[in-house]
Every structure is written in structure tokens, then in C-alpha cells.
Design an enzyme around this catalytic site. Structure first.
Site, PDB file in Angstrom:
ATOM      1  N   MET A  64      21.219   7.234 -40.362  1.00  0.00           N
ATOM      2  CA  MET A  64      19.718   6.349 -39.840  1.00  0.00           C
ATOM      3  C   MET A  64      20.154   5.196 -40.247  1.00  0.00           C
ATOM      4  SD  MET A  64      16.905   8.187 -41.170  1.00  0.00           S
ATOM      5  CE  MET A  64      17.016   8.502 -43.131  1.00  0.00           C
ATOM      6  N   GLY A  70      29.260   3.107 -48.698  1.00  0.00           N
ATOM      7  CA  GLY A  70      29.429   4.932 -48.775  1.00  0.00           C
ATOM      8  C   GLY A  70      29.139   5.546 -47.387  1.00  0.00           C
ATOM      9  N   HIS A  71      28.538   5.074 -46.387  1.00  0.00           N
ATOM     10  CA  HIS A  71      28.659   5.711 -44.852  1.00  0.00           C
ATOM     11  C   HIS A  71      29.931   6.039 -44.211  1.00  0.00           C
ATOM     12  CE1 HIS A  71      24.409   3.821 -45.000  1.00  0.00           C
ATOM     13  NE2 HIS A  71      23.960   5.393 -44.618  1.00  0.00           N
ATOM     14  N   GLY A 187      27.176  13.085 -47.953  1.00  0.00           N
ATOM     15  CA  GLY A 187      27.737  12.021 -49.436  1.00  0.00           C
ATOM     16  C   GLY A 187      26.988  13.339 -50.466  1.00  0.00           C
ATOM     17  N   LYS A 189      25.797  11.841 -53.058  1.00  0.00           N
ATOM     18  CA  LYS A 189      24.047  11.021 -53.331  1.00  0.00           C
ATOM     19  C   LYS A 189      22.990  11.697 -52.985  1.00  0.00           C
ATOM     20  CE  LYS A 189      22.441   7.787 -51.412  1.00  0.00           C
ATOM     21  NZ  LYS A 189      20.935   8.279 -51.425  1.00  0.00           N
ATOM     22  N   GLN A 193      20.297  17.540 -50.917  1.00  0.00           N
ATOM     23  CA  GLN A 193      20.703  17.902 -49.256  1.00  0.00           C
ATOM     24  C   GLN A 193      21.352  18.504 -48.650  1.00  0.00           C
ATOM     25  OE1 GLN A 193      19.284  14.744 -45.774  1.00  0.00           O
ATOM     26  NE2 GLN A 193      21.468  13.629 -46.353  1.00  0.00           N
ATOM     27  N   VAL A 216      29.942   6.924 -53.715  1.00  0.00           N
ATOM     28  CA  VAL A 216      30.746   5.496 -53.542  1.00  0.00           C
ATOM     29  C   VAL A 216      29.216   4.816 -54.217  1.00  0.00           C
ATOM     30  CG1 VAL A 216      31.387   3.576 -52.515  1.00  0.00           C
ATOM     31  CG2 VAL A 216      31.818   5.557 -51.360  1.00  0.00           C
ATOM     32  N   SER A 226      20.641   2.482 -48.574  1.00  0.00           N
ATOM     33  CA  SER A 226      19.745   1.527 -47.613  1.00  0.00           C
ATOM     34  C   SER A 226      19.289   0.952 -48.407  1.00  0.00           C
ATOM     35  CB  SER A 226      19.628   2.436 -46.406  1.00  0.00           C
ATOM     36  OG  SER A 226      20.988   2.910 -46.108  1.00  0.00           O
TER      37      SER A 226
END
Length: 352
Positions: A64, A70-71, A187, A189, A193, A216, A226
Site C-alpha cells: 500500500m 520490510g517491504h 511479511g 508482521k 493476514q 524486519v 509504515s
């Protein structure tokens, strides 16, 4: 200069030289249209048959925007495993409730989007899909389909955000159909999901392997997100306590699992029930989260995402997703650990 920046970024992320890389002089396709994305993928597929005599493997990283390392670790994982890597930058309105922060996500300037695209280019993506909402959700469909993950709103993150996972499942289904990847990267995190997306792929028979990449973290242990930029400077030193609490859960689990393994004389390898319960793990976390407003602490079967009853004995050979959501100065922070079993491979894997 731009090429040197890209090479430095790849080195920082640990991407081996030459692994699945575009030609050094090329730029990724950046498009808001399905037709252009599919045309580029078809050209890459044809080239794969010419050059490798096999089908193309396509890695997909949905985002997003507001990208961080991390992304980019997801892109790295995709680049290492797949011939061709596509990423999306799309704020999905279907996963936000009316009172949530959709406006904060959508108030993106062209400069921020350009920065995300540069980061993805430096990390080695072949295509960036940056659609507008009307591309993903066409306005001329009279009866727009929506995926419902039945029962997911009863536990953990689903209970905290009713309708959220239905929105996630709906957009992921559409993006999978648009991009047609062989592999998709998410991820850890967002552990719940990951469970939902793996179950979605299995239930809908998407020919996509869902790969979960470890979280990460910042140097002090805070999971990259984010939303971290919204943490007030005076609150930031307290933020790592969330992961510290989950590490304490992991240590408690390891100690108990080791005791069971020792009691069994190595014969069962710790397969019998331990004395540890879900409530005991929750207490370990809750005792260390006193400085936060707590949304929930969840202990769920990693394979299904279903919450484990409080007094049920846990099995060292099984895997459990222990997740927590807290608020720090109004900023929502999520994190998790997976204890026991096959670790990240167990997330959403089902019982079979």
C-alpha cells in the site's frame, strides 16, 4: 549515478549479484493499467521459453506504498526465488472501516509515489502496478463480488477490525487474477493476514505459492511499519517493549517445550502435551505490556488461525501464532511470534 544507487541498495538488502536481475540499463514498467501489466508479463513469458525453455516464475509483492526495508525484504525474497518480479502500490479502500485512517493512506503526493517507485526499481522489480481504485474495482459492475472469510471476525485482529480480512481477501483475489503470479510474498508482521491469504489461495484454488518472509526490525526490535512515523518522539523509547513481551513468550515456550522433551527421554521428541496453556502464554505477554493500551493478545493455531481455548494444553510439536496489538499515543502497533512446530511454514498451512 542512479545505477550506482540501485547497486548500493541491492547490496544493502543482501541481494546476490546477478540473481534474477533486470538488464542494468533497463527500468521497470510502471503502469496503472491491467492491459500493460499483462502485456509485459506475456513478453517476459515468451522470453523465458526462448532463453530457459521453461515457464516463467512470477513473484508478486502487494503493498500500500510508504515503503520501508520490510517491504523491500519481500522484493529481495521474490528476486531470489523468481524470474520476474511485480509489485503493486495500491491503497485498498475495501479493508478500511468508516472510522479508520484511509484518508491518511490516500493523501499521497506524486513525490511519495515516485519515491516508492524508485525504491522498488533499486530493489530489482520488473513491473510496478499502481492502479487507481476504479481499475481494481470497476464502477460499471452492477453486482460487485466480495470475498467473505466466514468466521474470521470472531478472533484476534478480525475481531478488532470487523470486515478487514474480507477486504483483504477481496483485493488479494483481484490482484492475483490481474498479476497471475506463481509466488506471492507477505511479511510475518501481519501474521493473521498471512494465515488468511494462504487459506484464501487454497480455498479458491489459486495456483499461487504464498511465501511468508520474517519480520524486519529496527535496531531496538520494533517491527518496521509504515505507521511508525506517527509515533511521537516522547513515546518512541517505549515502543520496543511490545516485541520484548513477545520474546518473553517465546522464551517461556522454549523452556516448557524443552522440559517436556527432557521428560519424554527423547522418545516422543516432545510430541506429548506440555503443561503450558494459551492463558499462560497470554499472561506472560500481558505482564509486560502494562505501559500500553492493549487491543488484544491472541494465541491461535498457526495452521488455522483459530483461537486456542485458555486452559487447553499446548503441544510442543504444534505451531502457535502469538500476536499482540497495542496502542501507543494513539498509534496502533502489531507484532507476533510463532512458537513450536514448523515456524512460519505452519502459518495458514491447514491440518493436512
Amino acid at each position: 549515478m542512479q545505477r550506482a544507487v540501485a547497486a548500493a541498495s541491492r547490496a544493502r538488502l543482501g541481494v546476490p549479484a546477478g540473481v534474477g536481475r533486470r538488464a542494468a540499463s533497463s527500468r521497470p514498467l510502471v503502469t496503472p493499467t491491467v492491459a500493460a501489466l499483462r502485456a509485459a508479463r506475456a513478453a517476459a513469458e515468451a522470453a523465458s521459453w526462448r532463453e530457459r525453455d521453461r515457464a516463467l516464475t512470477v513473484g508478486f509483492v502487494p503493498t500500500m506504498g510508504s515503503l520501508h526495508d520490510g517491504h523491500l525484504s519481500l522484493v529481495k525474497a521474490a528476486r531470489e526465488r523468481c524470474d520476474y518480479v511485480a509489485a503493486s502500490v495500491f491503497v485498498n479502500p475495501a479493508q478500511f472501516a468508516p472510522h479508520e485512517d484511509l484518508a491518511a493512506y490516500t493523501a499521497r503526493t506524486a513525490e511519495l509515489l515516485a519515491r516508492d517507485i524508485e525504491a522498488l526499481a533499486a530493489a530489482g522489480v520488473d513491473a510496478v502496478f499502481a492502479p487507481t481504485p476504479d481499475v481494481v474495482y470497476p464502477a460499471d459492475v452492477a453486482f460487485p463480488p466480495r470475498v467473505v472469510m466466514a468466521g474470521v471476525d470472531a478472533v484476534g485482529e478480525g475481531a478488532a477490525r470487523p470486515g478487514f480480512f474480507d477486504g483483504v481477501a477481496t483485493v488479494v483475489s483481484r490482484l492475483f487474477n490481474i498479476v497471475q503470479p506463481t509466488h506471492a510474498f507477505f511479511g510475518q508482521k501481519d501474521g493473521a493476514q498471512c494465515v488468511v491469504v494462504r487459506q484464501l489461495a487454497r480455498a479458491m484454488h489459486f495456483p499461487v505459492a504464498v511465501v511468508v518472509v520474517p519480520t524486519v526490525r529496527e535496531a531496538d526490535g520494533l517491527a518496521m511499519s509504515s505507521r511508525n512515523v506517527n509515533i511521537k518522539p516522547e513515546d518512541r523509547p517505549r515502543a520496543p517493549a511490545l516485541y520484548a513481551a513477545l520474546r518473553a513468550v517465546d522464551e517461556a515456550w522454549r523452556g516448557e517445550a524443552g522440559a517436556v522433551d527432557a521428560d519424554s527421554d527423547g522418545i516422543r521428541g516432545g510430541a506429548e502435551a506440555s503443561r503450558m496453556t494459551a492463558d499462560a502464554l497470554r499472561r506472560v505477554a500481558l505482564e509486560r505490556l502494562g505501559g500500553f493500551d492493549i487491543d488484544y493478545v491472541s494465541v491461535a493455531a498457526a495452521s488455522s488461525g483459530l483461537e486456542v481455548a485458555g486452559d487447553a494444553p499446548l503441544h510442543p510439536s504444534s505451531a502457535y501464532l502469538v500476536s499482540a496489538c497495542v496502542r501507543l499515543g494513539g498509534v496502533r502497533l502489531l507484532d507476533n511470534v510463532v512458537v513450536g512446530g514448523r515456524g512460519l511454514d505452519a502459518l495458514g498451512a491447514g491440518e493436512g
